[in-house]
Design an enzyme around this catalytic site. Structure first.
Site, PDB file in Angstrom:
ATOM      1  N   ASP A 196       0.816  -1.213   0.000  1.00 45.08           N
ATOM      2  CA  ASP A 196       0.000   0.000   0.000  1.00 45.08           C
ATOM      3  C   ASP A 196       0.850   1.264   0.000  1.00 45.08           C
ATOM      4  OD1 ASP A 196      -2.038  -1.803   0.251  1.00 45.08           O
ATOM      5  OD2 ASP A 196      -2.845  -0.992   2.121  1.00 45.08           O
TER       6      ASP A 196
ATOM      7  N   HIS B  58       3.836  -2.320   2.930  1.00 48.96           N
ATOM      8  CA  HIS B  58       3.897  -1.008   2.291  1.00 48.96           C
ATOM      9  C   HIS B  58       5.206  -0.895   1.511  1.00 48.96           C
ATOM     10  CE1 HIS B  58       1.097  -0.614   5.652  1.00 48.96           C
ATOM     11  NE2 HIS B  58       0.521   0.364   4.971  1.00 48.96           N
TER      12      HIS B  58
END
Length: 404
Positions: free
Chosen positions: A215, A356
């Site tokens: 993300d 991430h």
């Protein structure tokens, strides 16, 4: 009379040149025929095996019925016949110029390698003809840096190609390092160079499949992360923010070109549950338009920020909603070993793992985790491929955390 002498002199030179050319062609033809015979003979090698219940040895090796090759193989094999608990497997690659033998030795659970390379042209044992580290050494290091953790890369760098072994196959060339260099890792360390003649590599067998998702990108680590995934025959889904895609369009194109799946993480990472209908539509649609402008393709998956998507949000989303069931909390720890351990401890078949791609520690953790996951029978791929393999038809407005 003088002219006759000159004529005979020039004639003798012409005849001499002709004979020299004829002999050169004949010698070259003989060499080519000899090389062809050796190539054909080497291609018909037979498998030999020394197996003993008393010593628990299982030693396999090739026999070529070519004195030079067989002597080299026998010299290698003899070192292990008197030992116990030795297993030797091998591959042979024969071309019109080369015979490559690659041996994998398991000596009381310690794995090492040996390669024997014979040049058919020069009739010598020569590794440089197979792989010249003076020319390709820097590329080996570049690939190692992308594929493996900093610890492993540092040891490869310090080793300076002293402990490398070459395996040639139809799909390309493998450069292996002995496991003892890395304190006996649970997986093999190798760098692969793809053949110019083929673009397909046999996929590593797996019995479990998981999806890696990242993300908040694209960021400065996204492209290297994708290259690391590819070096392990893996892929992932990147849920990207529109406001970062806008200013990192080359990275978006690169990830897309690498075959990574790109999903939407909305434009500005706002909590969709707290927005009006118009604001929800803007957060989602603006990313779709931007992605289409960059790649010509359409966004197919949405991951709402914080995983928040109430019934109203779901009713307005024309995409499947992808959540997760394994949260590495990489944003919190910023510790590569902790992130890697969390993945290894919690990964199971059908999982969607959240990370991430904006942290260097996450990149390092992925480099540490991927080879171990592969050694445990895991395939790492995108959300869409995971769903497809599991027989799940993704529906718009429906949330998914895991696939059975």
């Amino acid at each position: 009379m003088e002219q006759v002498k000159k004529y005979l002199f020039y004639l003798s030179i012409v005849i001499l040149l002709f004979l020299t050319l004829f002999l050169s062609i004949k010698i070259a033809d003989n060499i080519l025929n000899a090389n062809k015979i050796m190539y054909e003979k080497a291609s018909k090698y037979v498998n030999m095996e020394v197996k003993s219940e008393e010593t628990q040895n299982d030693i396999k090796y090739p026999k070529f019925n070519i004195k030079t090759l067989d002597e080299a193989v026998n010299d290698f094999v003899e070192k292990y016949k008197s030992k116990n608990n030795v297993n030797i497997e091998y591959t042979v690659y024969v071309s019109k110029t080369l015979v490559n033998m690659f041996f994998k030795v398991k000596d009381n659970d310690v794995i090492s390698y040996t390669d024997i390379n014979y040049s058919i042209n020069s009739k010598t044992f020569e590794t440089k003809e197979v792989f010249d580290f003076n020319l390709l050494g820097e590329e080996v290091l570049n690939k190692a840096k992308i594929k493996y953790s900093t610890e492993i890369y540092t040891k490869i760098l310090e080793n300076n190609f002293k402990d490398t072994h070459i395996k040639v196959q139809d799909e390309g060339i493998y450069v292996y390092y002995n496991q003892s260099l890395f304190n006996d890792l649970p997986y093999e360390v190798f760098i692969f160079f793809e053949s110019d003649e083929t673009k397909s590599v046999a996929e590593t067998p797996y019995d479990k499949i998981i999806a890696f998702t990242f993300d908040d990108g694209p960021g400065s680590y996204s492209e290297e992360l994708a290259r690391t995934l590819l070096s392990h025959e893996s892929k992932a889904t990147f849920f990207e923010l529109g406001n970062r895609m806008k200013y990192n369009q080359d990275t978006v194109k690169t990830l897309y070109g690498y075959g990574m799946e790109i999903g939407s993480h909305t434009y500005a990472h706002k909590n969709l549950n707290k927005l009006s209908d118009e604001e929800i539509d803007e957060e989602i649609n603006s990313v779709n338009i931007l992605f289409n402008e960059i790649t010509g393709d359409n966004i197919k998956l949405l991951r709402p920020p914080y995983g928040n998507a109430n019934s109203n949000v779901k009713s307005r989303v024309n995409m499947p909603i992808i959540l997760w069931n394994v949260d590495t909390e990489d944003w919190l720890s910023r510790n590569s070993e902790q992130i890697c351990n969390h993945i290894l401890e919690h990964a199971s078949d059908g999982d969607i793992i959240l990370m991430h791609d904006i942290y260097g520690t996450t990149l390092e953790a992925v480099k540490m985790a991927l080879p171990i996951l592969k050694s445990r029978g895991f395939k790492v791929t995108t959300v869409s491929e995971l769903a497809s393999i599991k027989g799940v038809n993704l529906e718009n407005g429906v949330s998914y955390r895991h696939f059975e």
